[in-house]
Design a protein around this motif. Structure first.
Motif, PDB file in Angstrom:
ATOM      1  N   THR A 104       0.822  -1.213   0.000  1.00  0.00           N
ATOM      2  CA  THR A 104       0.000   0.000   0.000  1.00  0.00           C
ATOM      3  C   THR A 104       0.857   1.265   0.000  1.00  0.00           C
ATOM      4  N   ARG A 105       2.075   1.172   0.481  1.00  0.00           N
ATOM      5  CA  ARG A 105       2.962   2.334   0.498  1.00  0.00           C
ATOM      6  C   ARG A 105       3.290   2.784  -0.923  1.00  0.00           C
ATOM      7  N   ASN A 106       3.266   1.831  -1.864  1.00  0.00           N
ATOM      8  CA  ASN A 106       3.596   2.152  -3.254  1.00  0.00           C
ATOM      9  C   ASN A 106       2.376   2.575  -4.075  1.00  0.00           C
ATOM     10  N   LEU A 107       1.182   2.418  -3.503  1.00  0.00           N
ATOM     11  CA  LEU A 107      -0.030   2.787  -4.220  1.00  0.00           C
ATOM     12  C   LEU A 107      -0.391   4.244  -3.978  1.00  0.00           C
ATOM     13  N   LYS A 108      -0.879   4.902  -5.002  1.00  0.00           N
ATOM     14  CA  LYS A 108      -1.302   6.299  -4.893  1.00  0.00           C
ATOM     15  C   LYS A 108      -2.823   6.399  -4.896  1.00  0.00           C
ATOM     16  N   TYR A 109      -3.499   5.287  -4.707  1.00  0.00           N
ATOM     17  CA  TYR A 109      -4.951   5.280  -4.741  1.00  0.00           C
ATOM     18  C   TYR A 109      -5.453   4.129  -3.868  1.00  0.00           C
ATOM     19  N   SER A 110      -6.709   4.204  -3.460  1.00  0.00           N
ATOM     20  CA  SER A 110      -7.330   3.099  -2.739  1.00  0.00           C
ATOM     21  C   SER A 110      -7.954   2.159  -3.758  1.00  0.00           C
ATOM     22  N   LYS A 111      -7.955   0.889  -3.457  1.00  0.00           N
ATOM     23  CA  LYS A 111      -8.401  -0.116  -4.410  1.00  0.00           C
ATOM     24  C   LYS A 111      -9.734  -0.709  -3.990  1.00  0.00           C
ATOM     25  N   THR A 112     -10.700  -0.674  -4.901  1.00  0.00           N
ATOM     26  CA  THR A 112     -12.015  -1.246  -4.661  1.00  0.00           C
ATOM     27  C   THR A 112     -12.298  -2.318  -5.700  1.00  0.00           C
ATOM     28  N   LEU A 113     -12.705  -3.500  -5.242  1.00  0.00           N
ATOM     29  CA  LEU A 113     -13.028  -4.609  -6.125  1.00  0.00           C
ATOM     30  C   LEU A 113     -14.533  -4.689  -6.332  1.00  0.00           C
ATOM     31  N   ILE A 114     -14.933  -5.185  -7.493  1.00  0.00           N
ATOM     32  CA  ILE A 114     -16.333  -5.496  -7.755  1.00  0.00           C
ATOM     33  C   ILE A 114     -16.410  -6.992  -8.042  1.00  0.00           C
ATOM     34  N   LEU A 115     -17.091  -7.721  -7.192  1.00  0.00           N
ATOM     35  CA  LEU A 115     -17.229  -9.161  -7.346  1.00  0.00           C
ATOM     36  C   LEU A 115     -18.690  -9.515  -7.597  1.00  0.00           C
ATOM     37  N   LYS A 116     -18.930 -10.398  -8.560  1.00  0.00           N
ATOM     38  CA  LYS A 116     -20.289 -10.878  -8.835  1.00  0.00           C
ATOM     39  C   LYS A 116     -20.428 -12.295  -8.294  1.00  0.00           C
ATOM     40  N   LYS A 132     -27.241 -12.624  -2.424  1.00  0.00           N
ATOM     41  CA  LYS A 132     -27.814 -13.637  -3.292  1.00  0.00           C
ATOM     42  C   LYS A 132     -26.973 -13.809  -4.559  1.00  0.00           C
ATOM     43  N   LYS A 133     -27.187 -14.919  -5.219  1.00  0.00           N
ATOM     44  CA  LYS A 133     -26.539 -15.168  -6.507  1.00  0.00           C
ATOM     45  C   LYS A 133     -26.867 -14.041  -7.482  1.00  0.00           C
ATOM     46  N   GLY A 134     -25.832 -13.505  -8.144  1.00  0.00           N
ATOM     47  CA  GLY A 134     -26.009 -12.406  -9.085  1.00  0.00           C
ATOM     48  C   GLY A 134     -25.781 -11.037  -8.483  1.00  0.00           C
ATOM     49  N   ASP A 135     -25.728 -10.949  -7.153  1.00  0.00           N
ATOM     50  CA  ASP A 135     -25.454  -9.660  -6.507  1.00  0.00           C
ATOM     51  C   ASP A 135     -24.016  -9.226  -6.764  1.00  0.00           C
ATOM     52  N   LEU A 136     -23.796  -7.911  -6.739  1.00  0.00           N
ATOM     53  CA  LEU A 136     -22.449  -7.351  -6.855  1.00  0.00           C
ATOM     54  C   LEU A 136     -21.978  -6.897  -5.490  1.00  0.00           C
ATOM     55  N   LEU A 137     -20.742  -7.248  -5.158  1.00  0.00           N
ATOM     56  CA  LEU A 137     -20.133  -6.799  -3.912  1.00  0.00           C
ATOM     57  C   LEU A 137     -19.086  -5.739  -4.231  1.00  0.00           C
ATOM     58  N   LEU A 138     -19.217  -4.567  -3.633  1.00  0.00           N
ATOM     59  CA  LEU A 138     -18.180  -3.542  -3.717  1.00  0.00           C
ATOM     60  C   LEU A 138     -17.305  -3.697  -2.485  1.00  0.00           C
ATOM     61  N   VAL A 139     -16.049  -4.059  -2.710  1.00  0.00           N
ATOM     62  CA  VAL A 139     -15.157  -4.422  -1.612  1.00  0.00           C
ATOM     63  C   VAL A 139     -13.937  -3.517  -1.603  1.00  0.00           C
ATOM     64  N   LYS A 140     -13.666  -2.899  -0.469  1.00  0.00           N
ATOM     65  CA  LYS A 140     -12.468  -2.070  -0.311  1.00  0.00           C
ATOM     66  C   LYS A 140     -11.350  -2.922   0.271  1.00  0.00           C
ATOM     67  N   GLU A 141     -10.257  -3.039  -0.470  1.00  0.00           N
ATOM     68  CA  GLU A 141      -9.117  -3.807   0.011  1.00  0.00           C
ATOM     69  C   GLU A 141      -8.349  -3.027   1.079  1.00  0.00           C
ATOM     70  N   ASN A 142      -7.786  -3.754   2.035  1.00  0.00           N
ATOM     71  CA  ASN A 142      -6.945  -3.164   3.076  1.00  0.00           C
ATOM     72  C   ASN A 142      -7.579  -1.920   3.701  1.00  0.00           C
ATOM     73  N   PRO A 143      -8.785  -2.038   4.241  1.00  0.00           N
ATOM     74  CA  PRO A 143      -9.436  -0.870   4.839  1.00  0.00           C
ATOM     75  C   PRO A 143      -8.656  -0.362   6.040  1.00  0.00           C
ATOM     76  N   GLU A 144      -8.673   0.951   6.225  1.00  0.00           N
ATOM     77  CA  GLU A 144      -7.947   1.544   7.344  1.00  0.00           C
ATOM     78  C   GLU A 144      -8.602   1.219   8.675  1.00  0.00           C
ATOM     79  N   SER A 145      -9.911   1.005   8.678  1.00  0.00           N
ATOM     80  CA  SER A 145     -10.604   0.694   9.920  1.00  0.00           C
ATOM     81  C   SER A 145     -11.758  -0.259   9.655  1.00  0.00           C
ATOM     82  N   ILE A 146     -12.015  -1.123  10.625  1.00  0.00           N
ATOM     83  CA  ILE A 146     -13.171  -2.017  10.618  1.00  0.00           C
ATOM     84  C   ILE A 146     -13.831  -1.894  11.975  1.00  0.00           C
ATOM     85  N   LYS A 147     -15.143  -1.776  11.986  1.00  0.00           N
ATOM     86  CA  LYS A 147     -15.857  -1.593  13.249  1.00  0.00           C
ATOM     87  C   LYS A 147     -17.024  -2.567  13.333  1.00  0.00           C
TER      88      LYS A 147
END
Length: 208
Positions: A92-104, A114-129
């Protein structure tokens, strides 16, 4: 550092030799059975498969060494977590942007999606609560090539967990899921930002 460099160079040389040997074994004993063998030079599938297998064997050797030296499972978990933390931090130190994945999803993951849903996933989040939904890969998390392994097998082996709390143990950050599972934070693939139902995107044919 002379002896260390010399030892690492020796390991590098051995790895190269075994990488070639694994490729030869795949070609002679397995690839001729594959219906896609005619395209292997274009897809480099044998090169990739040999890389994944060699990496897996290396990490298995590390795991077996830790176990044979009487390290408890908890200590091995802490070592793995700290290793992942350093790898992620360097990446992450070498990245200049945050990375978000889209998974189906190709199947239901009850009770969250459910099957067919899209997940928007933030990799390496700074915080989880508490209350967040996270992805937990169901294969050995020490491998930085886990996503490649998943693609080779044709699926992404993960589950969705809902966080009930976060805490520290053995100098590592942990989450506790609502089902009681405790997982080091670095084992988490990412935080789910949003779940989009397949009926919410009628105009986007690419997602159907």
């Amino acid at each position: 550092m002379g002896k260390l460099t010399e030892t690492l160079d020796k390991f590098s040389s051995i790895s190269s030799a075994y990488y070639q040997e694994i490729q030869d074994i795949l070609r002679d004993e397995y690839c001729w059975k594959c219906p896609m063998r005619s395209t292997s030079k274009k897809t480099s599938c044998r090169d990739i498969d040999a890389w994944i297998r060699l990496t897996g064997a290396f990490e298995k050797g590390i795991h077996n060494y830790q176990i044979s030296n009487k390290n408890s499972e908890g200590n091995l978990e802490a070592i793995t977590s700290r290793y992942l933390f350093k790898v992620i931090k360097k990446h992450t130190r070498n990245l200049k942007y945050s990375k978000t994945l889209i998974l189906k999803l190709k199947e239901d993951i009850e009770p969250f999606a459910k099957k067919g849903d899209l997940l928007l996933v933030k990799e390496n989040p700074e915080s989880i609560k508490a209350g967040d939904l996270v992805l937990w890969p169901e294969i050995c998390p020490i491998s930085i090539y886990w996503f490649s392994k998943a693609k080779v097998s044709g699926y992404i082996p993960f589950n969705i967990l809902k966080v009930s709390k976060t805490f520290h143990k053995d100098d590592c950050r942990y989450i506790q899921a609502e089902n009681g599972i405790e997982i080091p934070m670095e084992y988490i693939t990412g935080k789910i930002i949003k779940i989009i139902g397949k009926d919410d995107l009628p105009d986007f044919q690419i997602f159907k």
